[in-house]
Design a protein around this motif. Structure first.
Motif, PDB file in Angstrom:
ATOM      1  N   HIS A  82       0.808  -1.226   0.000  1.00 52.77           N
ATOM      2  CA  HIS A  82       0.000   0.000   0.000  1.00 52.77           C
ATOM      3  C   HIS A  82       0.843   1.278   0.000  1.00 52.77           C
ATOM      4  O   HIS A  82       0.306   2.374  -0.159  1.00 52.77           O
ATOM      5  CB  HIS A  82      -1.013  -0.008   1.135  1.00 52.77           C
ATOM      6  CG  HIS A  82      -0.444  -0.026   2.530  1.00 52.77           C
ATOM      7  ND1 HIS A  82       0.467   0.903   2.996  1.00 52.77           N
ATOM      8  CD2 HIS A  82      -0.701  -0.870   3.567  1.00 52.77           C
ATOM      9  CE1 HIS A  82       0.748   0.645   4.260  1.00 52.77           C
ATOM     10  NE2 HIS A  82       0.062  -0.433   4.628  1.00 52.77           N
ATOM     11  N   ARG A  86      -2.855  -1.437  -5.406  1.00 55.77           N
ATOM     12  CA  ARG A  86      -3.668  -0.385  -4.794  1.00 55.77           C
ATOM     13  C   ARG A  86      -2.904   0.214  -3.615  1.00 55.77           C
ATOM     14  O   ARG A  86      -2.290  -0.491  -2.824  1.00 55.77           O
ATOM     15  CB  ARG A  86      -5.002  -0.980  -4.334  1.00 55.77           C
ATOM     16  CG  ARG A  86      -5.971  -0.010  -3.708  1.00 55.77           C
ATOM     17  CD  ARG A  86      -7.355  -0.650  -3.609  1.00 55.77           C
ATOM     18  NE  ARG A  86      -7.306  -1.964  -2.973  1.00 55.77           N
ATOM     19  CZ  ARG A  86      -7.521  -2.172  -1.665  1.00 55.77           C
ATOM     20  NH1 ARG A  86      -7.772  -1.151  -0.861  1.00 55.77           N
ATOM     21  NH2 ARG A  86      -7.486  -3.397  -1.183  1.00 55.77           N
ATOM     22  N   THR A  87      -2.961   1.547  -3.488  1.00 51.04           N
ATOM     23  CA  THR A  87      -2.196   2.239  -2.466  1.00 51.04           C
ATOM     24  C   THR A  87      -3.097   3.094  -1.582  1.00 51.04           C
ATOM     25  O   THR A  87      -4.201   3.452  -1.961  1.00 51.04           O
ATOM     26  CB  THR A  87      -1.127   3.144  -3.103  1.00 51.04           C
ATOM     27  OG1 THR A  87      -1.761   4.072  -3.992  1.00 51.04           O
ATOM     28  CG2 THR A  87      -0.113   2.334  -3.877  1.00 51.04           C
ATOM     29  N   LYS A  88      -2.582   3.425  -0.395  1.00 52.94           N
ATOM     30  CA  LYS A  88      -3.313   4.324   0.499  1.00 52.94           C
ATOM     31  C   LYS A  88      -3.249   5.757   0.016  1.00 52.94           C
ATOM     32  O   LYS A  88      -4.138   6.559   0.301  1.00 52.94           O
ATOM     33  CB  LYS A  88      -2.750   4.229   1.916  1.00 52.94           C
ATOM     34  CG  LYS A  88      -3.099   2.943   2.635  1.00 52.94           C
ATOM     35  CD  LYS A  88      -2.717   3.028   4.100  1.00 52.94           C
ATOM     36  CE  LYS A  88      -3.176   1.790   4.859  1.00 52.94           C
ATOM     37  NZ  LYS A  88      -2.888   1.880   6.308  1.00 52.94           N
ATOM     38  N   SER A 121       0.884   1.792  -6.941  1.00 48.89           N
ATOM     39  CA  SER A 121       2.313   1.792  -6.624  1.00 48.89           C
ATOM     40  C   SER A 121       3.193   2.032  -7.844  1.00 48.89           C
ATOM     41  O   SER A 121       4.363   2.411  -7.695  1.00 48.89           O
ATOM     42  CB  SER A 121       2.702   0.479  -5.946  1.00 48.89           C
ATOM     43  OG  SER A 121       2.235  -0.632  -6.677  1.00 48.89           O
ATOM     44  N   TRP A 146      -1.989  -4.281   4.101  1.00 45.00           N
ATOM     45  CA  TRP A 146      -3.282  -3.738   4.501  1.00 45.00           C
ATOM     46  C   TRP A 146      -3.824  -4.397   5.770  1.00 45.00           C
ATOM     47  O   TRP A 146      -4.415  -3.744   6.623  1.00 45.00           O
ATOM     48  CB  TRP A 146      -4.305  -3.924   3.369  1.00 45.00           C
ATOM     49  CG  TRP A 146      -4.054  -3.056   2.175  1.00 45.00           C
ATOM     50  CD1 TRP A 146      -3.274  -3.346   1.101  1.00 45.00           C
ATOM     51  CD2 TRP A 146      -4.591  -1.752   1.932  1.00 45.00           C
ATOM     52  NE1 TRP A 146      -3.280  -2.306   0.194  1.00 45.00           N
ATOM     53  CE2 TRP A 146      -4.097  -1.321   0.683  1.00 45.00           C
ATOM     54  CE3 TRP A 146      -5.457  -0.909   2.651  1.00 45.00           C
ATOM     55  CZ2 TRP A 146      -4.428  -0.087   0.131  1.00 45.00           C
ATOM     56  CZ3 TRP A 146      -5.787   0.322   2.099  1.00 45.00           C
ATOM     57  CH2 TRP A 146      -5.273   0.720   0.853  1.00 45.00           C
TER      58      TRP A 146
END
Length: 278
Positions: free
Chosen positions: A52, A78-80, A85, A235
């Motif tokens: 993330h 998927r990243t925060k 990424s 995550w």
């Protein structure tokens, strides 16, 4: 008849001191050269898969402070923060870690998990992307499609960094089959797993596996030549492994006489890399 200029005791002492100093400088230089040649006699190979990314900048700071170089396995996860990424927002960060001397390899662009081989003369597989627009769906892919996934991640990181990716890949979740690995090798990529002790446990639930427990286990079990694996953010773990464990682990392994190197110099892969333009 005089054969040369006369010398004084003071001049003789000065000349002797100069000779000794010259000898010591040469000896030190020789020792330094030998140390440089054998700079990593007890190597371990830290590898970091994308995640993330929230902790990625802090992890890079630890690596820089400790002068440790690693191999990143990259996918567009998927990243925060921002757009994935391997999204444009992370481009400058990837360039900065490339400038620090790290290496890169593919983790498949959409972080695609192998679910099984399918029968037939030509290789085909059940595959499930866990990132991207097709996240969670299962597909049937042929060899060309799988190779394209490996190569797409490699090209993307090369575009960001200007540095050629190593001809290596890691299958997400470590799931493979002999047929899948043969397909990857046919398009120029060797698979990299990790040592049993090198599974650093950052994916495990912190309720059962505390950071301190994982740190002590790694320091106890890791051996020379082991490939270590962790992530740039997980995550599901409530008490993040990174960067909390990363620096104590590096310091502890150094104290035990280990050093860190990238997969470019791993004996199982260096000839493959040289033969495949890495």
């Amino acid at each position: 008849m005089e054969s040369g200029p006369k010398t004084t005791p003071r001049a003789d002492m000065h000349r002797a001191a100069l000779q000794i100093a010259t000898f010591l400088v040469a000896a030190c230089a020789s020792a330094a050269g030998a140390a440089g040649t054998n700079a990593c006699e007890n190597p371990v190979y830290l590898t970091l898969d994308t995640g993330h990314m929230e902790v990625a900048p802090m992890m890079a700071e630890v690596l820089k402070r400790q002068q440790v170089r690693v191999t990143f396995f990259v996918a567009n996860e998927r990243t925060k923060v921002a757009d994935g990424s391997l999204g444009n927002a992370w481009g400058s960060w990837w360039r900065s870690v490339a400038a620090d001397g790290h290496e890169f390899a593919s983790h498949t662009y959409d972080h695609v998990v192998w679910r099984g081989d399918l029968p037939g003369v030509k290789p085909s597989f059940r595959m499930q992307p866990t990132a991207g627009a097709l996240e969670g769906r299962e597909f049937t892919w042929d060899a060309a499609k799988y190779c394209e996934q490996i190569e797409r991640a490699a090209r993307r990181i090369e575009d960001f960094t200007g540095k050629k990716s190593l001809p290596l890949f890691r299958a997400p979740s470590g799931k493979t089959s002999p047929r899948l690995l043969a397909v990857a090798e046919s398009c120029g990529y060797a698979h990299v797993g990790w040592a049993p002790a090198g599974f650093l446990g950052d994916e495990l639930p912190s309720e059962k596996y505390s950071n301190e427990m994982l740190l002590q286990k790694a320091l106890r079990d890791i051996r020379k030549g082991d490939i270590l694996m962790a992530h740039l953010g997980i995550w599901s773990r409530k008490d993040p492994w990174a960067p909390a464990v990363l620096e104590p682990l590096i310091v502890g392994l150094k104290a035990k006489g280990f050093c860190f190197d990238t997969l470019r110099n791993h004996p199982a892969y260096k000839d493959w890399i040289a033969a495949h333009g890495g």
